[in-house]
Design a protein around this motif. Structure first.
Motif, mmCIF file in Angstrom:
data_model
loop_
_atom_site.group_PDB
_atom_site.id
_atom_site.type_symbol
_atom_site.label_atom_id
_atom_site.label_comp_id
_atom_site.label_asym_id
_atom_site.label_seq_id
_atom_site.Cartn_x
_atom_site.Cartn_y
_atom_site.Cartn_z
ATOM 1 N N LYS A 160 0.832 -1.207 0.000
ATOM 2 C CA LYS A 160 0.000 0.000 0.000
ATOM 3 C C LYS A 160 0.865 1.256 0.000
ATOM 4 O O LYS A 160 0.559 2.236 -0.678
ATOM 5 N N THR A 161 1.947 1.208 0.763
ATOM 6 C CA THR A 161 2.861 2.358 0.813
ATOM 7 C C THR A 161 3.498 2.586 -0.552
ATOM 8 O O THR A 161 3.573 3.725 -1.036
ATOM 9 N N HIS A 162 3.977 1.495 -1.179
ATOM 10 C CA HIS A 162 4.595 1.619 -2.510
ATOM 11 C C HIS A 162 3.585 2.149 -3.531
ATOM 12 O O HIS A 162 3.915 3.005 -4.352
ATOM 13 N N VAL A 163 2.357 1.652 -3.482
ATOM 14 C CA VAL A 163 1.323 2.093 -4.422
ATOM 15 C C VAL A 163 1.008 3.569 -4.208
ATOM 16 O O VAL A 163 0.899 4.343 -5.165
ATOM 17 N N ALA A 164 0.913 3.989 -2.957
ATOM 18 C CA ALA A 164 0.640 5.405 -2.663
ATOM 19 C C ALA A 164 1.766 6.293 -3.173
ATOM 20 O O ALA A 164 1.518 7.366 -3.741
ATOM 21 N N ARG A 165 3.009 5.856 -2.992
ATOM 22 C CA ARG A 165 4.151 6.637 -3.492
ATOM 23 C C ARG A 165 4.155 6.684 -5.019
ATOM 24 O O ARG A 165 4.491 7.711 -5.607
ATOM 25 N N LEU A 166 3.795 5.567 -5.652
ATOM 26 C CA LEU A 166 3.714 5.561 -7.117
ATOM 27 C C LEU A 166 2.652 6.538 -7.609
ATOM 28 O O LEU A 166 2.866 7.272 -8.575
ATOM 29 N N PHE A 167 1.504 6.547 -6.951
ATOM 30 C CA PHE A 167 0.444 7.496 -7.322
ATOM 31 C C PHE A 167 0.961 8.928 -7.214
ATOM 32 O O PHE A 167 0.735 9.751 -8.091
ATOM 33 N N GLU A 168 1.667 9.198 -6.119
ATOM 34 C CA GLU A 168 2.193 10.548 -5.897
ATOM 35 C C GLU A 168 3.237 10.916 -6.953
ATOM 36 O O GLU A 168 3.196 12.003 -7.523
ATOM 37 N N LYS A 169 4.155 10.012 -7.244
ATOM 38 C CA LYS A 169 5.235 10.293 -8.188
ATOM 39 C C LYS A 169 4.735 10.406 -9.621
ATOM 40 O O LYS A 169 5.267 11.180 -10.414
ATOM 41 N N LEU A 170 3.712 9.625 -9.966
ATOM 42 C CA LEU A 170 3.162 9.667 -11.321
ATOM 43 C C LEU A 170 2.044 10.691 -11.467
ATOM 44 O O LEU A 170 1.571 10.937 -12.572
ATOM 45 N N GLY A 171 1.601 11.273 -10.353
ATOM 46 C CA GLY A 171 0.514 12.245 -10.407
ATOM 47 C C GLY A 171 -0.805 11.594 -10.777
ATOM 48 O O GLY A 171 -1.604 12.156 -11.525
ATOM 49 N N ALA A 172 -1.032 10.405 -10.237
ATOM 50 C CA ALA A 172 -2.249 9.649 -10.553
ATOM 51 C C ALA A 172 -3.124 9.536 -9.313
ATOM 52 O O ALA A 172 -2.645 9.650 -8.179
ATOM 53 N N SER A 173 -4.406 9.287 -9.550
ATOM 54 C CA SER A 173 -5.320 9.142 -8.423
ATOM 55 C C SER A 173 -5.858 7.716 -8.285
ATOM 56 O O SER A 173 -6.515 7.412 -7.296
ATOM 57 N N ASN A 174 -5.592 6.864 -9.281
ATOM 58 C CA ASN A 174 -6.021 5.464 -9.179
ATOM 59 C C ASN A 174 -5.067 4.587 -9.985
ATOM 60 O O ASN A 174 -4.181 5.080 -10.684
ATOM 61 N N ARG A 175 -5.266 3.276 -9.900
ATOM 62 C CA ARG A 175 -4.358 2.330 -10.557
ATOM 63 C C ARG A 175 -4.373 2.475 -12.078
ATOM 64 O O ARG A 175 -3.323 2.453 -12.719
ATOM 65 N N THR A 176 -5.547 2.626 -12.636
ATOM 66 C CA THR A 176 -5.663 2.729 -14.090
ATOM 67 C C THR A 176 -4.919 3.948 -14.611
ATOM 68 O O THR A 176 -4.193 3.872 -15.606
ATOM 69 N N GLU A 177 -5.091 5.062 -13.935
ATOM 70 C CA GLU A 177 -4.411 6.294 -14.340
ATOM 71 C C GLU A 177 -2.897 6.159 -14.185
ATOM 72 O O GLU A 177 -2.129 6.619 -15.030
ATOM 73 N N ALA A 178 -2.456 5.523 -13.112
ATOM 74 C CA ALA A 178 -1.020 5.323 -12.886
ATOM 75 C C ALA A 178 -0.416 4.450 -13.979
ATOM 76 O O ALA A 178 0.673 4.745 -14.494
ATOM 77 N N ILE A 179 -1.103 3.393 -14.362
ATOM 78 C CA ILE A 179 -0.605 2.501 -15.410
ATOM 79 C C ILE A 179 -0.565 3.224 -16.749
ATOM 80 O O ILE A 179 0.400 3.101 -17.508
ATOM 81 N N ALA A 180 -1.600 4.017 -17.042
ATOM 82 C CA ALA A 180 -1.626 4.767 -18.303
ATOM 83 C C ALA A 180 -0.474 5.765 -18.369
ATOM 84 O O ALA A 180 0.215 5.873 -19.405
ATOM 85 N N LYS A 181 -0.229 6.485 -17.277
ATOM 86 C CA LYS A 181 0.873 7.448 -17.267
ATOM 87 C C LYS A 181 2.222 6.745 -17.355
ATOM 88 O O LYS A 181 3.147 7.229 -17.999
ATOM 89 N N ALA A 182 2.342 5.594 -16.704
ATOM 90 C CA ALA A 182 3.591 4.829 -16.773
ATOM 91 C C ALA A 182 3.850 4.344 -18.198
ATOM 92 O O ALA A 182 4.990 4.340 -18.671
ATOM 93 N N ARG A 183 2.793 3.960 -18.907
ATOM 94 C CA ARG A 183 2.970 3.529 -20.299
ATOM 95 C C ARG A 183 3.345 4.705 -21.192
ATOM 96 O O ARG A 183 4.130 4.554 -22.115
ATOM 97 N N GLU A 184 2.766 5.878 -20.925
ATOM 98 C CA GLU A 184 3.128 7.078 -21.700
ATOM 99 C C GLU A 184 4.609 7.404 -21.530
ATOM 100 O O GLU A 184 5.258 7.844 -22.479
ATOM 101 N N LEU A 185 5.123 7.190 -20.331
ATOM 102 C CA LEU A 185 6.531 7.478 -20.035
ATOM 103 C C LEU A 185 7.455 6.315 -20.383
ATOM 104 O O LEU A 185 8.647 6.368 -20.111
ATOM 105 N N ARG A 186 6.892 5.252 -20.966
ATOM 106 C CA ARG A 186 7.628 4.036 -21.328
ATOM 107 C C ARG A 186 8.277 3.378 -20.107
ATOM 108 O O ARG A 186 9.389 2.876 -20.162
ATOM 109 N N LEU A 187 7.542 3.386 -19.004
ATOM 110 C CA LEU A 187 7.986 2.659 -17.820
ATOM 111 C C LEU A 187 7.438 1.232 -17.839
ATOM 112 O O LEU A 187 7.947 0.364 -17.143
ATOM 113 N N LEU A 188 6.388 1.025 -18.638
ATOM 114 C CA LEU A 188 5.748 -0.291 -18.784
ATOM 115 C C LEU A 188 5.625 -0.609 -20.270
ATOM 116 O O LEU A 188 5.472 0.299 -21.081
ATOM 117 N N PRO A 189 5.654 -1.898 -20.609
ATOM 118 C CA PRO A 189 5.455 -2.253 -22.021
ATOM 119 C C PRO A 189 4.030 -2.037 -22.474
ATOM 120 O O PRO A 189 3.126 -1.975 -21.727
#
Length: 137
Positions: A108-137
């Motif tokens: 939960k702590t890691h997920v909260a930090r990821l949301f904060e660092k990616l500027g996301a408010s939920n998992r779907t938004e975080a994954i979408a932003k990570a894909r835009e930044l090429r952090l995920l395939p």
């Protein structure tokens, strides 16, 4: 979008004029039917090839290379990257905790930090932003 539509419309109008001119040539000069059909076939084959090249989506490279510069600039740790990978696979917090051998609270702590660092408010938004930044395939 409008510029592309106008360009395609102009191209179709030009091709219509060309076909009308070819028809006039056929009638007035008595071209043989085979030459007339060949000219039309060549025009439409060229148009089809051109449109096929323009409209076919480009393939991504087969191998994925993670954007290390974005990871460093956002301050995402290697463990947070592992959590992000499992989030992208759709794993729940308990599943991530079991796979990484950490507690669910740590996840939960890691997920909260990821949301904060990616500027996301939920998992779907975080994954979408990570894909835009090429952090995920």
């Amino acid at each position: 979008m409008w510029r592309a539509a106008l360009a395609y419309g102009a191209l179709i109008a030009l091709l219509s004029l060309l076909l009308a001119w070819l028809d006039w040539r056929h009638v007035t000069r008595m071209w043989s039917t085979e030459a007339y059909v060949l000219a039309i076939a060549v025009i439409f084959a060229a148009l089809g090839l051109w449109l096929g090249v323009r409209l076919t989506p480009r393939r991504r490279p087969a191998t994925f290379v993670r954007n290390e510069r974005a990871l460093a600039s956002l301050g995402i740790s290697p463990r947070e990257t592992e959590v992000l990978d499992l989030l992208a696979q759709g794993a729940a917090n308990k599943v991530i905790a079991r796979r990484l051998d950490i507690s669910p609270n740590t996840v939960k702590t890691h997920v909260a930090r990821l949301f904060e660092k990616l500027g996301a408010s939920n998992r779907t938004e975080a994954i979408a932003k990570a894909r835009e930044l090429r952090l995920l395939p």
